[in-house]
Design an enzyme around this catalytic site. Structure first.
Site, PDB file in Angstrom:
ATOM      1  N   HIS A 252      -2.985   7.686   6.379  1.00  0.00           N
ATOM      2  CA  HIS A 252      -3.052   6.373   5.907  1.00  0.00           C
ATOM      3  C   HIS A 252      -4.431   5.833   6.405  1.00  0.00           C
ATOM      4  O   HIS A 252      -5.284   5.509   5.776  1.00  0.00           O
ATOM      5  CB  HIS A 252      -1.772   5.381   5.854  1.00  0.00           C
TER       6      HIS A 252
ATOM      7  N   LYS B  61     -10.550   7.871   2.964  1.00  0.00           N
ATOM      8  CA  LYS B  61     -10.774   6.389   2.751  1.00  0.00           C
ATOM      9  C   LYS B  61     -12.173   6.151   3.438  1.00  0.00           C
ATOM     10  O   LYS B  61     -13.049   4.970   2.937  1.00  0.00           O
ATOM     11  CB  LYS B  61      -9.829   5.332   3.677  1.00  0.00           C
TER      12      LYS B  61
ATOM     13  N   CYS C  31       0.546  -1.114   0.208  1.00  0.00           N
ATOM     14  CA  CYS C  31       0.020  -0.188  -0.180  1.00  0.00           C
ATOM     15  C   CYS C  31       0.749   1.312  -0.038  1.00  0.00           C
ATOM     16  O   CYS C  31       0.261   2.407  -0.013  1.00  0.00           O
ATOM     17  CB  CYS C  31      -0.920  -0.171   1.252  1.00  0.00           C
TER      18      CYS C  31
ATOM     19  N   HIS D 212     -10.252   1.735   0.590  1.00  0.00           N
ATOM     20  CA  HIS D 212      -8.698   1.763   0.485  1.00  0.00           C
ATOM     21  C   HIS D 212      -8.295   1.161  -0.889  1.00  0.00           C
ATOM     22  O   HIS D 212      -8.361   0.069  -1.334  1.00  0.00           O
ATOM     23  CB  HIS D 212      -8.045   0.695   1.440  1.00  0.00           C
TER      24      HIS D 212
ATOM     25  N   GLU E 225       0.053   4.849  13.415  1.00  0.00           N
ATOM     26  CA  GLU E 225       0.305   6.454  12.619  1.00  0.00           C
ATOM     27  C   GLU E 225       0.279   7.242  13.529  1.00  0.00           C
ATOM     28  O   GLU E 225       1.028   8.338  13.490  1.00  0.00           O
ATOM     29  CB  GLU E 225      -0.766   6.060  11.569  1.00  0.00           C
TER      30      GLU E 225
ATOM     31  N   PHE F 132       1.703  -3.482   4.010  1.00  0.00           N
ATOM     32  CA  PHE F 132       2.179  -4.796   4.485  1.00  0.00           C
ATOM     33  C   PHE F 132       3.711  -5.153   4.145  1.00  0.00           C
ATOM     34  O   PHE F 132       4.072  -4.460   3.142  1.00  0.00           O
ATOM     35  CB  PHE F 132       1.235  -6.051   3.749  1.00  0.00           C
TER      36      PHE F 132
END
Length: 419
Positions: A311, A343, A170, A348, A322, A407
């Site tokens: 994010h 989002k 991502c 996402h 975050e 990831f």
């Protein structure tokens, strides 16, 4: 290396709101959700709701032969690329060829994606598994391979510059945009089309995300509100899809040719958590390290940042990590910095997230409107104090930061500034 300032002179997108930058920004600032129930029964068994491009027909935008020979994710990128190149005034009236004076040897493409054409790969696998065919077709590999979007864009317009695909989960499109800066610094290119694309509506992929505990499989009665960044009742990420691409060029060149300058790319930072294959480092150390590197490369300080596009995937661990990283960088100043996530409206977009969220940053710089974090009805106290809940806000900003985390511990940070 000549570290020239890089300008954004063209933008294009295909988002869960539809095709085009105007459609994207109109819906974002109107606080609309593109998330809804998934119509496909099999996909819905893994992911009940999501955000898909509405009423998409590639033949409205692309030739029949090109559509036949490309995967869906490449089609999304081709449409976004054409809009961005047209917006930057790099194409002739035919919309297919470069204007005179542009050297195709010095035009590159840098595209981020999480997987590439997984739908073509899955379709081929089904053919073999059912025993109905022993052939998947000669184009299956070229359609499914992750670099298909970048290479097809280059082939479509005759670009001979570097064509590189970044597959960093991502953080992919943030890395693609940021790493392309160095091509300018080495004087390898005059223009780069950079950004990301993803559409991973696949039974295998959705099943894997669900098994990993990343996907939301339950939510409120209203499916349009399931994507809930920072909300205390969030239950996981909602899958989206789309593409967002920019035309980048040196600011000096952009001014000389009279191009419209949306923003400048001031800084970029990357790092890896080296912690876990799916979970972020809860201490936020490497996320903060990437922010520090972005600030250093931009020659700015934390006090110069006046908006953060987070994010914020709507996962407890991700949002918390975050926030910890932001607190370590901004300290008490975080109390007064708007930190929002789009989002809530589009889900996402995975490998395209950094690019579509940078689009929101650039439009916020241009318009003086900060996009809201939708469906944050009760903010988790462990998240930033000002998440611009539920309604976009009029507020002039000059410098925006976009966070992307993926990831494998991948981190990519971009800093954008008004021209």
């Amino acid at each position: 290396m000549n570290q020239s300032t890089i300008a954004v002179t063209g933008m294009g997108t295909v988002s869960p709101y539809g095709v085009g930058i105007p459609t994207f920004w109109e819906n974002v600032t109107a606080n609309r959700s593109a998330v809804d129930e998934i119509e496909d029964k099999q996909l819905r068994s893994y992911s009940p709701v999501g955000a898909r491009v509405p009423n998409f027909d590639p033949l409205q935008f692309l030739p029949k032969k090109l559509t036949k020979n490309t995967d869906y994710f490449t089609q999304l990128s081709l449409i976004a690329a054409k809009e961005a190149l047209t917006d930057a005034q790099l194409l002739n009236k035919d919309g297919e060829t470069l204007v005179s004076g542009i050297d195709p040897d010095r035009v590159g493409s840098a595209i981020g994606t999480a997987f590439g054409g997984i739908q073509s790969l899955e379709s081929g696998s089904k053919k073999l598994a059912t025993g109905n065919s022993k052939r998947v077709g000669p184009r299956m590999i070229s359609k499914a391979i992750p670099n298909a979007a970048s290479s097809t864009i280059s082939m479509q317009y005759g670009f001979h510059g570097p064509s590189v695909t970044y597959v960093t989960a991502c953080a992919a499109s943030a890395n693609a945009i940021g790493e392309s800066m160095f091509w300018f610094f080495r004087d390898d290119v005059d223009f780069v089309i950079a950004g990301g694309v993803d559409s991973l509506w696949s039974n295998v992929f959705l099943s894997g995300l669900r098994d990993a505990g990343a996907l939301a499989v339950k939510g409120p009665d209203d499916p349009t509100t399931w994507s809930r960044p920072f909300d205390v009742n969030r239950t996981g990420m909602i899958m989206g899809e789309g593409s967002a691409l920019f035309v980048l060029e040196p600011l000096k060149r952009a001014k000389a040719r009279g191009a419209h300058i949306y923003a400048t790319l001031k800084g970029y930072g990357a790092s890896n958590d080296a912690h876990h294959d799916t979970a972020p480092d809860p201490k936020g150390y490497s996320a903060a390290l990437a922010i520090k590197r972005a600030l250093r490369s931009s020659q700015l300080t934390a006090s110069d940042i006046d908006y953060v596009n987070a994010h914020a995937t709507s996962t407890l661990a991700g949002d918390a990590a975050e926030t910890t990283a932001l607190q370590s960088i901004f300290g008490k100043k975080l109390d007064s910095i708007p930190v929002s996530s789009i989002k809530g409206g589009i889900g996402h977009l995975l490998g395209a997230a950094g690019a579509i969220e940078s689009t929101a940053c650039i439009k916020a710089l241009e318009s003086g409107i900060i996009p809201a974090t939708l469906h944050c009805e009760k903010r988790d106290e462990k998240t930033p104090p000002d998440v611009v809940p539920n309604k976009s806000r009029k507020q002039r900003i000059t410098t925006a930061m976009s966070n992307s985390f993926g990831f494998g511990g991948q981190n990519g940070i971009l800093i954008w500034q008004a021209p």
